[in-house]
Write a protein that holds these residues in place. Sequence first.
Motif, PDB file in Angstrom:
ATOM      1  N   TYR A  22      14.415   8.302   2.041  1.00  0.00           N
ATOM      2  CA  TYR A  22      14.148   6.890   1.759  1.00  0.00           C
ATOM      3  C   TYR A  22      15.426   6.196   1.290  1.00  0.00           C
ATOM      4  N   ALA A  34       9.790  -1.775   3.456  1.00  0.00           N
ATOM      5  CA  ALA A  34       8.543  -1.462   4.158  1.00  0.00           C
ATOM      6  C   ALA A  34       8.785  -0.540   5.353  1.00  0.00           C
ATOM      7  N   ALA A  87       9.732   2.984   4.077  1.00  0.00           N
ATOM      8  CA  ALA A  87       8.552   3.695   3.578  1.00  0.00           C
ATOM      9  C   ALA A  87       7.674   4.150   4.732  1.00  0.00           C
ATOM     10  N   ARG A  88       7.522   3.297   5.741  1.00  0.00           N
ATOM     11  CA  ARG A  88       6.713   3.662   6.908  1.00  0.00           C
ATOM     12  C   ARG A  88       7.310   4.874   7.625  1.00  0.00           C
ATOM     13  N   VAL A  91       4.639   6.913   3.869  1.00  0.00           N
ATOM     14  CA  VAL A  91       3.969   6.583   2.607  1.00  0.00           C
ATOM     15  C   VAL A  91       4.075   5.084   2.347  1.00  0.00           C
ATOM     16  N   THR A  92       3.394   4.615   1.299  1.00  0.00           N
ATOM     17  CA  THR A  92       3.521   3.222   0.896  1.00  0.00           C
ATOM     18  C   THR A  92       4.852   2.997   0.182  1.00  0.00           C
ATOM     19  N   VAL A  93       5.233   1.737   0.022  1.00  0.00           N
ATOM     20  CA  VAL A  93       6.470   1.421  -0.694  1.00  0.00           C
ATOM     21  C   VAL A  93       6.395   1.918  -2.128  1.00  0.00           C
ATOM     22  N   GLN A  94       5.225   1.764  -2.767  1.00  0.00           N
ATOM     23  CA  GLN A  94       5.076   2.226  -4.150  1.00  0.00           C
ATOM     24  C   GLN A  94       5.316   3.727  -4.268  1.00  0.00           C
ATOM     25  N   THR A  95       4.741   4.488  -3.349  1.00  0.00           N
ATOM     26  CA  THR A  95       4.937   5.943  -3.381  1.00  0.00           C
ATOM     27  C   THR A  95       6.379   6.299  -3.049  1.00  0.00           C
TER      28      THR A  95
END
Length: 231
Positions: free
Chosen positions: A119, A130, A133-134, A138-142
Amino acid sequence: MDEPTIIRIPPDSIAARQYAGRDREVINGVPVGDPTIVRGIAEAYDPRLFEPVKVRDLGGGKYELLDGHHRLAAVKLLELDAIPAIVVESTDDSDRLALQVAANNARAKDDPETLGNCYRQLLDLGKPEAEAARAIGVTVQTAKRYLALTEVTAELRDWHRDGRLPLEVVAMIAEHELSPGAQRKLAEAYIREKAQHPKFQPVDFRLFVDEFSRQLLAGSPTSTQTLLVNP
């Protein structure tokens, strides 16, 4: 959608980089995650069932490997003259890395620390949060929590791996610019409190981390024993 064109190219014309996020063992010039997989592919090799590798055309008959490190290493082990490949339109290093990470995750998801490194590299290469993360699935938060593992000491990463330090707590600690010693104090405080009070949760730790960091920046940090208020 048209089926991709499969071509056959010499294995030695393909350059393979280390997979993002970790160093791998190198076999026949190819970095791989598990040498036993390479041997298994070689022993069961059947050209009718062989999944083509994905490459990027570098020009002049040279290619860069995007997906298929174990397969390329197996073909080199067998000393074959050619390997089935699909040439992927990939414009830059960020696209290469995103494709490589996504392809690897489709087979077996990497550990959070490796994904955090991936990441970070995607962000450094200019990918929006975004999209990065994709790419790691996973999500951006994760993704940001995974990124936190790259921003704390090796000791804290070890404590996360052995289950003593939840990822959420690691992320809380990484939010603040703290010395290795201060990071250790916070981690020890959480572990100690969790051992004494099993119902203690990471969310209960948030105010403590923020207050500890505030006092540290002010030049008069209170001891972790004094600051921590049991729920």
